[in-house]
Design a protein around this motif. Structure first.
Motif, PDB file in Angstrom:
ATOM      1  N   ASP A  89      37.642  44.729  43.769  1.00 35.35           N
ATOM      2  CA  ASP A  89      38.505  45.651  43.025  1.00 35.35           C
ATOM      3  C   ASP A  89      38.808  45.047  41.650  1.00 35.35           C
ATOM      4  O   ASP A  89      39.532  44.061  41.545  1.00 35.35           O
ATOM      5  CB  ASP A  89      39.797  45.880  43.810  1.00 35.35           C
ATOM      6  CG  ASP A  89      40.711  46.916  43.174  1.00 35.35           C
ATOM      7  OD1 ASP A  89      40.496  47.308  41.997  1.00 35.35           O
ATOM      8  OD2 ASP A  89      41.670  47.330  43.850  1.00 35.35           O
ATOM      9  N   MET A  90      38.268  45.660  40.624  1.00 37.70           N
ATOM     10  CA  MET A  90      38.428  45.132  39.265  1.00 37.70           C
ATOM     11  C   MET A  90      39.882  45.158  38.795  1.00 37.70           C
ATOM     12  O   MET A  90      40.243  44.418  37.876  1.00 37.70           O
ATOM     13  CB  MET A  90      37.540  45.906  38.284  1.00 37.70           C
ATOM     14  CG  MET A  90      37.331  45.227  36.950  1.00 37.70           C
ATOM     15  SD  MET A  90      36.588  43.564  37.029  1.00 37.70           S
ATOM     16  CE  MET A  90      34.875  43.941  37.344  1.00 37.70           C
ATOM     17  N   GLN A 115      32.245  43.736  40.043  1.00 40.70           N
ATOM     18  CA  GLN A 115      32.845  44.413  41.189  1.00 40.70           C
ATOM     19  C   GLN A 115      31.728  44.820  42.137  1.00 40.70           C
ATOM     20  O   GLN A 115      30.709  45.365  41.711  1.00 40.70           O
ATOM     21  CB  GLN A 115      33.632  45.648  40.750  1.00 40.70           C
ATOM     22  CG  GLN A 115      34.286  46.370  41.912  1.00 40.70           C
ATOM     23  CD  GLN A 115      35.201  47.470  41.473  1.00 40.70           C
ATOM     24  OE1 GLN A 115      35.961  47.325  40.526  1.00 40.70           O
ATOM     25  NE2 GLN A 115      35.148  48.601  42.179  1.00 40.70           N
TER      26      GLN A 115
END
Length: 136
Positions: A89-90, A115
């Motif tokens: 999850d960026m 990601q």
């Protein structure tokens, strides 16, 4: 090829879980004394995942394990020249870098962060591999 003519040395690492696939945790290449550390997850020595749900804690565990792995090859975090960081999850970018700043206070290594849809254990939010360079 004789042992003395080999250009790659696998370094056993005490205190980390053994890989469950076909790779070595630490490989030293020579000449040039490059140290390659395979992707590390947030695991203790028995292979238990630590920091489930907490990307900051997982990053910290990985970087502590990275220190241990590098020390087994005669290197330190300061010797790292490149890391590749895989995250699920960026939006966790800032939390990860808050921890990284503590471990790389100056002259940080080159880095790529990507990601991915998942890692080898679904409880893991981050995986990091590294290349370090040590004097001959």
């Amino acid at each position: 090829m004789t042992a003395s003519a080999r250009t790659k040395r696998i370094v056993p690492v005490q205190g980390l879980a053994k890989p469950k696939g076909v790779w070595s945790t630490v490989t030293v290449a020579s000449p040039g004394q490059l140290v390659f550390v395979s992707g590390l997850l947030s695991k203790d020595a028995e292979g238990n995942i630590l920091g489930v749900g907490d990307v900051g804690k997982q990053t910290e565990v990985i970087l502590e394990n990275m220190k241990t792995a590098l020390e087994s090859a005669g290197a330190t975090l300061a010797d790292i020249v490149r890391v590749d960081v895989y995250i699920t999850d960026m939006s966790n970018f800032e939390a990860i870098h808050a921890v990284r700043r503590r471990y790389f206070p100056q002259d940080p290594p080159a880095s790529t962060m990507v990601q991915v849809t998942s890692l080898t254990d679904p409880r893991c939010l981050i995986e990091i591999n590294a290349i370090a360079s040590i004097p001959a």
